[in-house]
Design a protein around this motif. Structure first.
Motif, mmCIF file in Angstrom:
data_model
loop_
_atom_site.group_PDB
_atom_site.id
_atom_site.type_symbol
_atom_site.label_atom_id
_atom_site.label_comp_id
_atom_site.label_asym_id
_atom_site.label_seq_id
_atom_site.Cartn_x
_atom_site.Cartn_y
_atom_site.Cartn_z
ATOM 1 N N THR A 48 0.879 -1.350 -0.070
ATOM 2 C CA THR A 48 0.349 -0.001 0.051
ATOM 3 C C THR A 48 1.004 1.200 0.273
ATOM 4 O O THR A 48 -0.009 2.033 -0.620
ATOM 5 C CB THR A 48 -0.810 -0.097 0.880
ATOM 6 N N THR A 52 1.421 1.068 -5.033
ATOM 7 C CA THR A 52 0.417 1.091 -6.121
ATOM 8 C C THR A 52 0.327 1.842 -6.761
ATOM 9 O O THR A 52 0.987 3.350 -6.559
ATOM 10 C CB THR A 52 -1.658 1.474 -4.593
ATOM 11 N N GLN A 165 -7.551 3.545 -8.895
ATOM 12 C CA GLN A 165 -6.756 2.294 -9.271
ATOM 13 C C GLN A 165 -7.448 1.883 -7.395
ATOM 14 O O GLN A 165 -9.097 0.940 -7.465
ATOM 15 C CB GLN A 165 -5.159 2.182 -8.452
ATOM 16 N N SER A 194 -5.884 5.533 -0.104
ATOM 17 C CA SER A 194 -4.811 6.137 -1.223
ATOM 18 C C SER A 194 -6.044 7.226 -2.159
ATOM 19 O O SER A 194 -5.472 7.832 -2.220
ATOM 20 C CB SER A 194 -5.056 4.773 -2.446
#
Length: 243
Positions: A48, A52, A165, A194
């Protein structure tokens, strides 16, 4: 000042600027590889933070933002992502365990099949690195140096690309009944984080620029670009699933 006298002043500056680009790319590739090797939630946390679309994209955006002019912004962002991709897949090749182990149905080695898979995926991400580096490098320098309207639109586009994403994962997540499993819960939390980090980070970059900006334009562009970003990652996942 003669040209020969100018070289000692500019060359060290250029060398110093390249080190963060090359080093940042190498670190991204290394930690992405390490995250794949670490099992369970710990590995998920590492991925993470280092592997990513948000993290790699943010690194490219910052490379463009920090560059002195648009040409160097595109070059530096693209180089950073290419170095990260080469480092990641280079470590996979050297390590060998991911592609060399395993057997086919007839009992023969799956090494060649695994090696071909590594080649296909590395080619895909090298192409993606060039496309993302050019785009995010240009967006980064535009956010910092563009006109009021262009900077606000570029910042909104950056939010959509960086959050795409995570938004795609949240939109397609179908395992709500297994949220008590740390792995699935970690994936969902990482996706949400994110999206939040992409929004906050780009907002800070836009606010930090010295020139004026248009917040309504930024918000509207972010919403539109986020939808486009999620659709883009849907296509990327479709391509990856066929390789």
């Amino acid at each position: 000042m003669t040209p020969s006298a100018a070289v000692p002043e500019t060359a060290p500056h250029q060398a110093r600027f390249w080190w963060p680009v090359l080093g940042g790319g190498g670190v991204l590739g290394l930690f992405a590889f390490v995250g794949d090797e670490v099992p369970g939630v710990a590995g998920l946390v590492i991925l993470t933070l280092t592997s990513t679309g948000f993290v790699w994209g943010m690194a490219a955006l910052l490379a463009g933002y920090a560059s002195p002019h648009p040409r160097s912004a595109i070059r530096n962002a693209t180089t950073l992502l290419l170095v990260a991709t080469v480092a990641y897949y280079g470590l996979i090749l050297v390590h060998g365990r991911r592609w060399h182990s395993g057997q086919l149905a007839d009992g023969s080695s799956a090494a060649m099949s695994g090696l071909a898979s590594v080649g296909r995926h590395s080619a895909l991400w090298l192409v993606a690195s060039v496309a993302a580096g050019v785009t995010l490098g240009w967006l980064g320098t535009t956010v910092r140096r563009g006109t009021r309207l262009r900077a606000s639109l570029a910042a909104g586009a950056a939010v959509g690309l960086l959050a795409g994403q995570g938004l795609h994962l949240v939109a397609t997540f179908q395992a709500w009944h297994v949220l008590d499993d740390p792995f699935f819960l970690g994936n969902l939390v990482a996706a949400g984080a994110s999206v939040a980090l992409a929004t906050v980070s780009v907002t800070v970059l836009l606010a930090y620029r010295r020139a004026t900006r248009s917040w309504p334009t930024f918000v509207a562009a972010s919403v539109v670009a986020s939808v486009a970003g999620a659709l883009l990652w849907s296509q990327i996942d479709s391509i990856r699933s066929t390789m």
